[in-house]
Design a protein around this motif. Structure first.
Motif, PDB file in Angstrom:
ATOM      1  N   PRO A  77       0.809  -1.210   0.000  1.00 53.51           N
ATOM      2  CA  PRO A  77       0.000   0.000   0.000  1.00 53.51           C
ATOM      3  C   PRO A  77       0.848   1.269   0.000  1.00 53.51           C
ATOM      4  N   ALA A  78       0.375   2.267  -0.708  1.00 57.90           N
ATOM      5  CA  ALA A  78       1.133   3.517  -0.836  1.00 57.90           C
ATOM      6  C   ALA A  78       1.481   4.120   0.513  1.00 57.90           C
ATOM      7  N   HIS A  79       0.602   3.977   1.511  1.00 56.61           N
ATOM      8  CA  HIS A  79       0.877   4.579   2.811  1.00 56.61           C
ATOM      9  C   HIS A  79       2.064   3.932   3.521  1.00 56.61           C
ATOM     10  N   SER A  80       2.499   2.746   3.066  1.00 59.21           N
ATOM     11  CA  SER A  80       3.698   2.135   3.644  1.00 59.21           C
ATOM     12  C   SER A  80       4.911   2.305   2.737  1.00 59.21           C
ATOM     13  N   ILE A  81       4.693   2.627   1.478  1.00 58.27           N
ATOM     14  CA  ILE A  81       5.798   2.867   0.540  1.00 58.27           C
ATOM     15  C   ILE A  81       6.380   4.261   0.742  1.00 58.27           C
ATOM     16  N   TYR A  82       5.509   5.264   0.858  1.00 50.99           N
ATOM     17  CA  TYR A  82       5.970   6.635   1.024  1.00 50.99           C
ATOM     18  C   TYR A  82       6.376   6.874   2.474  1.00 50.99           C
ATOM     19  N   THR A  83       7.587   7.385   2.671  1.00 51.05           N
ATOM     20  CA  THR A  83       8.122   7.638   4.001  1.00 51.05           C
ATOM     21  C   THR A  83       8.771   9.023   4.011  1.00 51.05           C
ATOM     22  N   GLY A  84       9.266   9.425   5.155  1.00 51.54           N
ATOM     23  CA  GLY A  84       9.904  10.729   5.236  1.00 51.54           C
ATOM     24  C   GLY A  84       9.181  11.648   6.193  1.00 51.54           C
ATOM     25  N   MET A  95      -2.724   5.123  13.602  1.00 49.24           N
ATOM     26  CA  MET A  95      -4.143   5.472  13.582  1.00 49.24           C
ATOM     27  C   MET A  95      -5.006   4.280  13.965  1.00 49.24           C
ATOM     28  N   THR A  96      -6.224   4.571  14.387  1.00 49.08           N
ATOM     29  CA  THR A  96      -7.195   3.507  14.631  1.00 49.08           C
ATOM     30  C   THR A  96      -7.696   2.977  13.294  1.00 49.08           C
ATOM     31  N   ALA A  97      -8.384   1.851  13.331  1.00 46.61           N
ATOM     32  CA  ALA A  97      -8.913   1.263  12.096  1.00 46.61           C
ATOM     33  C   ALA A  97      -9.856   2.228  11.391  1.00 46.61           C
ATOM     34  N   VAL A  98     -10.682   2.925  12.153  1.00 41.15           N
ATOM     35  CA  VAL A  98     -11.625   3.888  11.564  1.00 41.15           C
ATOM     36  C   VAL A  98     -10.866   5.033  10.922  1.00 41.15           C
ATOM     37  N   GLN A  99      -9.843   5.526  11.603  1.00 43.37           N
ATOM     38  CA  GLN A  99      -9.051   6.634  11.063  1.00 43.37           C
ATOM     39  C   GLN A  99      -8.290   6.215   9.817  1.00 43.37           C
ATOM     40  N   LYS A 100      -7.775   4.992   9.794  1.00 45.00           N
ATOM     41  CA  LYS A 100      -7.082   4.490   8.603  1.00 45.00           C
ATOM     42  C   LYS A 100      -8.043   4.409   7.419  1.00 45.00           C
ATOM     43  N   HIS A 101      -9.239   3.959   7.668  1.00 44.31           N
ATOM     44  CA  HIS A 101     -10.238   3.882   6.591  1.00 44.31           C
ATOM     45  C   HIS A 101     -10.539   5.280   6.049  1.00 44.31           C
ATOM     46  N   ALA A 208      -2.562  16.957   8.067  1.00 45.57           N
ATOM     47  CA  ALA A 208      -3.294  15.840   7.485  1.00 45.57           C
ATOM     48  C   ALA A 208      -3.761  14.889   8.579  1.00 45.57           C
ATOM     49  N   ARG A 209      -2.893  14.579   9.513  1.00 45.99           N
ATOM     50  CA  ARG A 209      -3.274  13.685  10.608  1.00 45.99           C
ATOM     51  C   ARG A 209      -4.400  14.293  11.439  1.00 45.99           C
ATOM     52  N   HIS A 210      -4.267  15.575  11.760  1.00 45.80           N
ATOM     53  CA  HIS A 210      -5.297  16.235  12.563  1.00 45.80           C
ATOM     54  C   HIS A 210      -6.656  16.165  11.877  1.00 45.80           C
ATOM     55  N   LEU A 211      -6.691  16.449  10.594  1.00 49.69           N
ATOM     56  CA  LEU A 211      -7.957  16.439   9.869  1.00 49.69           C
ATOM     57  C   LEU A 211      -8.557  15.036   9.780  1.00 49.69           C
ATOM     58  N   LEU A 212      -7.700  14.024   9.769  1.00 55.64           N
ATOM     59  CA  LEU A 212      -8.170  12.644   9.633  1.00 55.64           C
ATOM     60  C   LEU A 212      -8.527  11.997  10.966  1.00 55.64           C
ATOM     61  N   THR A 213      -8.040  12.563  12.066  1.00 50.05           N
ATOM     62  CA  THR A 213      -8.257  11.924  13.365  1.00 50.05           C
ATOM     63  C   THR A 213      -9.139  12.735  14.306  1.00 50.05           C
TER      64      THR A 213
END
Length: 254
Positions: A77-84, A95-101, A208-213
């Motif tokens: 998955p792209a979220h594990s390929i992109y780092t930095g 993140m929680t499962a809901v937040q990851k979704h 991005a994290r704040h908006l998603l969580t």
């Protein structure tokens, strides 16, 4: 809400896994264009001037070599390929499962190789910048611009677009300015503002994290985005025009 991110320069290759299936990626109408870029990149990466052409140093020779066999490389998955910096601050794995979704649905990465991919799309690691030109295709930002305009128009319709891309990747797609808010990051001292680079990446990842969580509904207007962002930072909204997107300026303490 859709969050537009640039890819990371470095990628984390998976140790195992099946190769990518181009037909399974989001925005399937880009499949043919993606294949053309993969093939052109393989030719360049196998050449004697590959490192100079791709703008990388000798220490990245193994990544350039990987470009020659992307069709057979393991994918993840792209979220594990992109780092930095940005992606570390986004912190998908914590993140929680809901937040990851929610992240899988909301994050779109604009890419020199893929054009655009969803956060859960399965891709291999690669080395290619949007500023590079490839034989037969030209500069990739110009190559992708009409294709992304056609492919992303319908999926982005009705969404607020939170644009966390760098200028190099922003050049590859100009979405509807009425629904787009670019995120800028500054430090301020004695009334003087300075643009920050490293901390801009980190702060955009944090945003991005704040908006998603965060609790509550996702923002749907620039004003709602400012209210959500002001829960963590000092911010200001620079309204857009008919031709220019809105901007949210995050002011970090110096």
């Amino acid at each position: 809400m859709l969050i537009l991110l640039p890819p990371s320069e470095g990628k984390t290759p998976p140790r195992s896994g099946a190769p990518a299936d181009l037909s399974a990626l989001h925005f399937a109408e880009l499949s043919s264009a993606r294949q053309d870029v993969i093939e052109a990149l393989a030719v360049v990466s196998a050449g004697q001037e590959a490192m100079a052409h791709l703008g990388v140093g000798a220490t990245l020779a193994h990544e350039v070599l990987r470009n020659t066999r992307l069709a057979a490389e393991p994918a993840a998955p792209a979220h594990s390929i992109y780092t930095g910096v940005l992606y570390d601050a986004l912190g998908y794995q914590s993140m929680t499962a809901v937040q990851k979704h929610r992240a899988d649905d909301a994050v779109v990465v604009i890419s020199a190789l893929w054009g655009a991919v969803g956060f859960a799309d399965v891709i291999p690691a690669y080395r290619l910048s949007m500023s590079v030109g490839l034989p037969g295709l030209g500069k990739l930002a110009s190559y992708w611009k009409p294709k992304l305009g056609a492919a992303l128009s319908a999926p982005s319709e009705g969404h607020l677009l939170v644009d966390c891309r760098s200028s190099t990747y922003a050049a590859a797609w100009t979405p509807d300015p009425a629904r787009t808010v670019a995120v800028n990051v500054f430090t301020e001292r004695d009334g003087t503002r300075k643009v920050v680079s490293h901390f801009a990446k980190h702060t955009r990842g944090e945003l991005a994290r704040h908006l998603l969580t965060r609790r509550g509904k996702a923002p749907t207007t620039p004003e709602e985005l400012v209210r959500a962002t002001s829960e963590k930072w000092t911010v200001e909204l620079v309204p857009g025009t008919a031709r220019k997107h809105h901007s949210v300026n995050i002011i970090l303490p110096n």
